[in-house]
Motif scaffolding. Structure first.
Motif, PDB file in Angstrom:
ATOM      1  N   LEU A  52       0.841  -1.206   0.000  1.00 15.33           N
ATOM      2  CA  LEU A  52       0.000   0.000   0.000  1.00 15.33           C
ATOM      3  C   LEU A  52       0.873   1.252   0.000  1.00 15.33           C
ATOM      4  O   LEU A  52       1.916   1.302   0.661  1.00 15.33           O
ATOM      5  N   GLU A  53       0.434   2.252  -0.740  1.00 15.25           N
ATOM      6  CA  GLU A  53       1.104   3.550  -0.777  1.00 15.25           C
ATOM      7  C   GLU A  53       0.234   4.529   0.013  1.00 15.25           C
ATOM      8  O   GLU A  53      -0.787   4.995  -0.463  1.00 15.25           O
ATOM      9  N   GLN A  54       0.653   4.834   1.212  1.00 13.25           N
ATOM     10  CA  GLN A  54      -0.150   5.629   2.139  1.00 13.25           C
ATOM     11  C   GLN A  54      -0.406   7.046   1.609  1.00 13.25           C
ATOM     12  O   GLN A  54       0.500   7.723   1.137  1.00 13.25           O
ATOM     13  N   ILE A  55      -1.667   7.494   1.677  1.00 13.92           N
ATOM     14  CA  ILE A  55      -1.990   8.892   1.381  1.00 13.92           C
ATOM     15  C   ILE A  55      -1.552   9.736   2.567  1.00 13.92           C
ATOM     16  O   ILE A  55      -1.916   9.456   3.718  1.00 13.92           O
ATOM     17  N   ALA A  58      -3.750  10.905   5.830  1.00 11.59           N
ATOM     18  CA  ALA A  58      -4.959  10.082   5.968  1.00 11.59           C
ATOM     19  C   ALA A  58      -4.732   9.012   7.031  1.00 11.59           C
ATOM     20  O   ALA A  58      -3.596   8.722   7.413  1.00 11.59           O
ATOM     21  N   PRO A  59      -5.813   8.382   7.510  1.00 10.59           N
ATOM     22  CA  PRO A  59      -5.640   7.239   8.411  1.00 10.59           C
ATOM     23  C   PRO A  59      -4.838   6.129   7.737  1.00 10.59           C
ATOM     24  O   PRO A  59      -4.618   6.142   6.524  1.00 10.59           O
ATOM     25  N   LYS A  60      -4.460   5.145   8.517  1.00 12.43           N
ATOM     26  CA  LYS A  60      -3.608   4.073   8.018  1.00 12.43           C
ATOM     27  C   LYS A  60      -4.279   3.334   6.862  1.00 12.43           C
ATOM     28  O   LYS A  60      -5.446   2.952   6.937  1.00 12.43           O
ATOM     29  N   ALA A  61      -3.537   3.134   5.776  1.00 10.74           N
ATOM     30  CA  ALA A  61      -4.073   2.461   4.595  1.00 10.74           C
ATOM     31  C   ALA A  61      -4.312   0.981   4.887  1.00 10.74           C
ATOM     32  O   ALA A  61      -3.599   0.360   5.684  1.00 10.74           O
ATOM     33  N   PHE A  62      -5.326   0.414   4.243  1.00  9.98           N
ATOM     34  CA  PHE A  62      -5.631  -1.000   4.442  1.00  9.98           C
ATOM     35  C   PHE A  62      -6.425  -1.520   3.248  1.00  9.98           C
ATOM     36  O   PHE A  62      -6.927  -0.754   2.421  1.00  9.98           O
ATOM     37  N   TYR A  63      -6.540  -2.838   3.155  1.00  8.62           N
ATOM     38  CA  TYR A  63      -7.331  -3.511   2.128  1.00  8.62           C
ATOM     39  C   TYR A  63      -8.606  -4.085   2.748  1.00  8.62           C
ATOM     40  O   TYR A  63      -8.625  -4.488   3.913  1.00  8.62           O
ATOM     41  N   ASN A  98      -8.384  -1.128  -2.046  1.00 11.78           N
ATOM     42  CA  ASN A  98      -7.434  -0.375  -1.237  1.00 11.78           C
ATOM     43  C   ASN A  98      -8.083   0.896  -0.684  1.00 11.78           C
ATOM     44  O   ASN A  98      -8.787   1.600  -1.395  1.00 11.78           O
ATOM     45  N   HIS A  99      -7.835   1.178   0.583  1.00 16.69           N
ATOM     46  CA  HIS A  99      -8.375   2.361   1.249  1.00 16.69           C
ATOM     47  C   HIS A  99      -7.216   3.230   1.729  1.00 16.69           C
ATOM     48  O   HIS A  99      -6.228   2.714   2.277  1.00 16.69           O
ATOM     49  N   GLU A 305     -22.525   5.757  -2.963  1.00 17.47           N
ATOM     50  CA  GLU A 305     -21.897   7.048  -3.217  1.00 17.47           C
ATOM     51  C   GLU A 305     -20.764   6.870  -4.232  1.00 17.47           C
ATOM     52  O   GLU A 305     -19.906   5.997  -4.050  1.00 17.47           O
ATOM     53  N   ILE A 306     -20.776   7.670  -5.277  1.00 19.66           N
ATOM     54  CA  ILE A 306     -19.695   7.623  -6.266  1.00 19.66           C
ATOM     55  C   ILE A 306     -18.426   8.184  -5.633  1.00 19.66           C
ATOM     56  O   ILE A 306     -18.462   9.207  -4.943  1.00 19.66           O
ATOM     57  N   VAL A 307     -17.313   7.504  -5.854  1.00 12.90           N
ATOM     58  CA  VAL A 307     -16.057   7.914  -5.221  1.00 12.90           C
ATOM     59  C   VAL A 307     -14.958   8.029  -6.267  1.00 12.90           C
ATOM     60  O   VAL A 307     -15.048   7.480  -7.364  1.00 12.90           O
ATOM     61  N   THR A 308     -13.925   8.762  -5.908  1.00 10.71           N
ATOM     62  CA  THR A 308     -12.694   8.777  -6.707  1.00 10.71           C
ATOM     63  C   THR A 308     -11.581   8.041  -5.979  1.00 10.71           C
ATOM     64  O   THR A 308     -10.548   7.733  -6.553  1.00 10.71           O
ATOM     65  N   SER A 309     -11.783   7.783  -4.699  1.00  8.46           N
ATOM     66  CA  SER A 309     -10.896   6.919  -3.929  1.00  8.46           C
ATOM     67  C   SER A 309     -11.751   6.238  -2.868  1.00  8.46           C
ATOM     68  O   SER A 309     -12.786   6.763  -2.464  1.00  8.46           O
ATOM     69  N   HIS A 310     -11.327   5.075  -2.422  1.00  5.57           N
ATOM     70  CA  HIS A 310     -12.150   4.290  -1.511  1.00  5.57           C
ATOM     71  C   HIS A 310     -11.892   4.725  -0.068  1.00  5.57           C
ATOM     72  O   HIS A 310     -11.218   4.047   0.700  1.00  5.57           O
ATOM     73  N   ASP A 311     -12.458   5.882   0.262  1.00  5.73           N
ATOM     74  CA  ASP A 311     -12.375   6.435   1.606  1.00  5.73           C
ATOM     75  C   ASP A 311     -13.672   6.097   2.328  1.00  5.73           C
ATOM     76  O   ASP A 311     -14.750   6.543   1.910  1.00  5.73           O
TER      77      ASP A 311
END
Length: 651
Positions: A52-55, A58-63, A98-99, A305-311
């Motif tokens: 994962l490439e952390q944003i 943001a909170p900790k990235a996870f799958y 990926n979040h 909800e339409i998203v551009t990233s899975h937040d």
């Protein structure tokens, strides 16, 4: 010196190779691989996912994970253990999402496995919490597939044959949000033609029976009081669904035993043209008819909800594109979603939500929430509840005395259990304008730092306002000028401040030129000179078209100003020329000998094109309704500048 140049060259080569390596790595697709291990009559599955490439920030990235085992079952665990009822070859599928990660979700190829040891009693335990459910593996993102799971259970006492319907692509959006890419059925669900809907009898003896084509209107449709979960008016449900959604699929199933659970899987592709508004709420609808002999059925709407990233921490609204004419009667719906990504449970969750000025905070009604709990009373209590308080600009929803597990918490296998939401309705304030709004939420888990959601926006469709306009044009530089007009205007409906307006005005104009007089001495036949005077007068009767295009600004509800350009031409021009010839005795005009009058008419069309600048002011009801106005048009053609005084009514 030679060593120095060699060192520089080696450094350049190293940098070039490093850049090539980075570019090469960037071009490698992200792939999630399926790993499996046989453990007796069960198989242990695990994913092998890219790093994962952390944003930043943001909170900790996870799958999160979604598995399909090719036998009609699925799992959302990271490392599921699965037993098959029958030996054979199966094709297992994995979707990893990926979040808080900067890259795209990894792709995954199905993996074929051979099962030699089976467990005939596997998967017999009940898993559904409702008789009819719709789920998805993730929120929709442009150009990314999602999986929809339709689960149904026989709540009747007999084995039944029934129907299933899935409706998608709402009419209110011009482009399709989904394309049906794949349907996976494991219990002989049969996809049926869409030409006809066949309605049967309801258990409680409907007052009608109906056989209607999908291409025709439903006739003699009667609405009856219906239970909130089991509905009885199947024709009404299907026709309403077809009026709201463009596309649908329908299926028939057979031999569903009492309490038996089944799942139907759909892969929906999101095309590039889909709605890009990340604060919008879109939906699909499922209809479940458990017994084909009766019209009793259940309906389930699934909002997304339409998203551009899975937040997972998001805010969305159904007011993305509203009609201002009917919005007075509309109630907006907002949904705030959150997820506890901590290593332990959250006991208090505080949602600080912006409320735009145009909405009335006092009308907020919480319609749903998770974790499920009561609304807090005024006094302090020790049980779980949701409290709502207000500031000048915010509504604050606080979950008190709850338990929401964290995604990093030990023994938490189901990520959905770490998610929550609040859905609320709110009405417009008494005095609001046609403005775009945006709001977002600060989500605070216990005493941690707030997580800020995306902006949820509302906006109004431009709408069309047609106006009727009449008035008088005053040309100060023309003689005997009379000009009246009537016409129509077009502009956005009830604009707040700035807006464009175009007009088409039909004017009837009478005027005349300055009288022209010429004197000349003429020889008579007798050789004597006499004075001849010629007086010429031109008069005009025109039908003109005025086409102003201007930008306007409403200072308030009653006064507006504007400026723009105008083109004007005569679609019909009648010129009448009167010539008076007078002859006098001698070289003076003391004695008139004779006179004669000659007339000449000339008609033309689409002539006399003129352009100019205009400034404008109105007083009255500036946005909609009646008002009066004055306008000055500075024409680029001499003598044709004029004042315009008018009355207008916008509808």
């Amino acid at each position: 010196m030679r060593s120095f140049f060699t060192f520089i060259l080696l450094c350049c080569c190293f940098q070039w190779l490093s850049a090539q390596k980075v570019r090469s790595q960037d071009s490698i697709p992200r792939v999630a691989r399926i790993i499996h291990q046989v453990e007796g009559d069960a198989i242990q599955f695990s994913p092998e996912t890219p790093t994962l490439e952390q944003i930043a920030g943001a909170p900790k990235a996870f799958y999160t994970y979604y598995w399909e085992f090719d036998d009609g079952t699925y799992s959302k665990e990271k490392n599921p253990k699965h037993s098959y009822k029958s030996p054979g070859d199966y094709e297992v599928k994995l979707w990893a999402t990926n979040h808080y990660d900067t890259g795209k979700p990894p792709s995954s190829r199905p993996k074929k496995i051979t099962v030699t040891q089976a467990d005939a009693s596997a998967n017999d335990s009940a898993s559904m919490t409702e008789d009819f459910m719709l789920q998805r593996n993730r929120e929709p993102m442009p150009e990314e597939d999602i999986v929809v799971i339709m689960s149904y259970k026989n709540y009747l006492n007999d084995t039944t044959n029934g129907k299933l319907f899935l409706f998608y692509n709402e009419h209110k959006y011009k482009a399709d949000n989904f394309i049906m890419e794949d349907i996976r059925a494991y219990h002989n669900e049969k996809r049926t033609p869409k030409a006809n809907f066949v309605y049967t009898n309801a258990i409680d003896d409907f007052e009608y029976s109906l056989l209607a084509s999908a291409e025709k209107d439903v006739l003699n449709l009667k609405a009856k009081p219906q239970d909130s979960t089991i509905k009885t008016n199947l024709p009404l449900t299907l026709e309403e669904s077809k009026s709201y959604y463009r596309n649908y699929e329908q299926f028939e199933f057979n031999n569903l035993k009492p309490n038996e659970e089944r799942h139907l899987f759909f892969t929906l592709k999101t095309p590039p043209e889909m709605l890009k508004d990340t604060s919008a709420i879109i939906s699909i609808r499922g209809v479940y008819v458990p017994d084909v002999n009766f019209d009793n059925h259940k309906v389930k709407d699934m909002e997304m909800e339409i998203v551009t990233s899975h937040d997972p921490n998001r805010m969305a609204s159904n007011g993305t594109f509203m009609s201002y004419r009917t919005v007075r009667f509309k109630t907006l719906k907002y949904k705030i979603k959150f997820q506890n990504n901590g290593e332990g449970p959250a006991r208090t969750i505080r949602l600080e939500t912006d409320i735009p000025d145009m909405l009335d905070k006092s009308t907020i009604e919480v319609t749903d929430m998770y974790p499920k709990c009561d609304i807090c009373p005024k006094e302090e209590v020790n049980y779980s509840c949701l409290d709502t308080t207000f500031t000048d600009t915010q509504a604050i929803f606080t979950f008190k005395n709850i338990y929401l597990p964290g995604s990093e918490q030990k023994n938490v296998k189901e990520y959905d259990s770490t998610k929550g939401f609040v859905t609320y309705h709110i009405k417009f304030a008494k005095d609001f304008h046609k403005q775009k709004t945006k709001s977002r939420t600060a989500i605070i888990f216990d005493k941690n730092e707030p997580i800020i959601t995306n902006y949820s926006t509302t906006r109004f469709a431009p709408g069309i306002s047609i106006g009727a306009k009449v008035g008088y044009n005053a040309f100060p530089d023309l003689k005997n000028s009379e000009s009246y007009f009537l016409g129509a205007t077009i502009s956005p409906y009830k604009s707040y401040r700035w807006y464009w307006q175009a007009e088409l005005l039909n004017s009837f104009h009478k005027y005349s030129d300055d009288t022209e007089t010429t004197d000349e001495l003429v020889d008579s036949a007798q050789g004597l000179l006499f004075l001849q005077r010629t007086t010429t007068n031109n008069s005009y009767h025109n039908v003109d078209w005025e086409i102003p295009v201007l930008v306007r600004y409403n200072i308030n509800n009653y006064i507006g100003v504007g400026a723009g350009l105008q083109g004007m031409f005569s679609i019909s021009e009648k010129q009448t020329q009167n010539v008076l010839v007078e002859q006098f005795e001698g070289v003076t005009d003391n004695f008139l000998m004779n006179s004669a009058t000659y007339s000449n008419e000339n008609k033309n069309g689409f002539t006399n094109f003129r352009t100019g600048l205009l400034v404008d002011v109105t007083a009255g009801f500036a946005r909609i309704g009646p008002s009066i106005g004055a306008r000055y048009v500075l024409n680029f053609k001499q003598d044709f500048s004029y004042w315009q005084f008018y009355a207008i009514w916008k509808f």
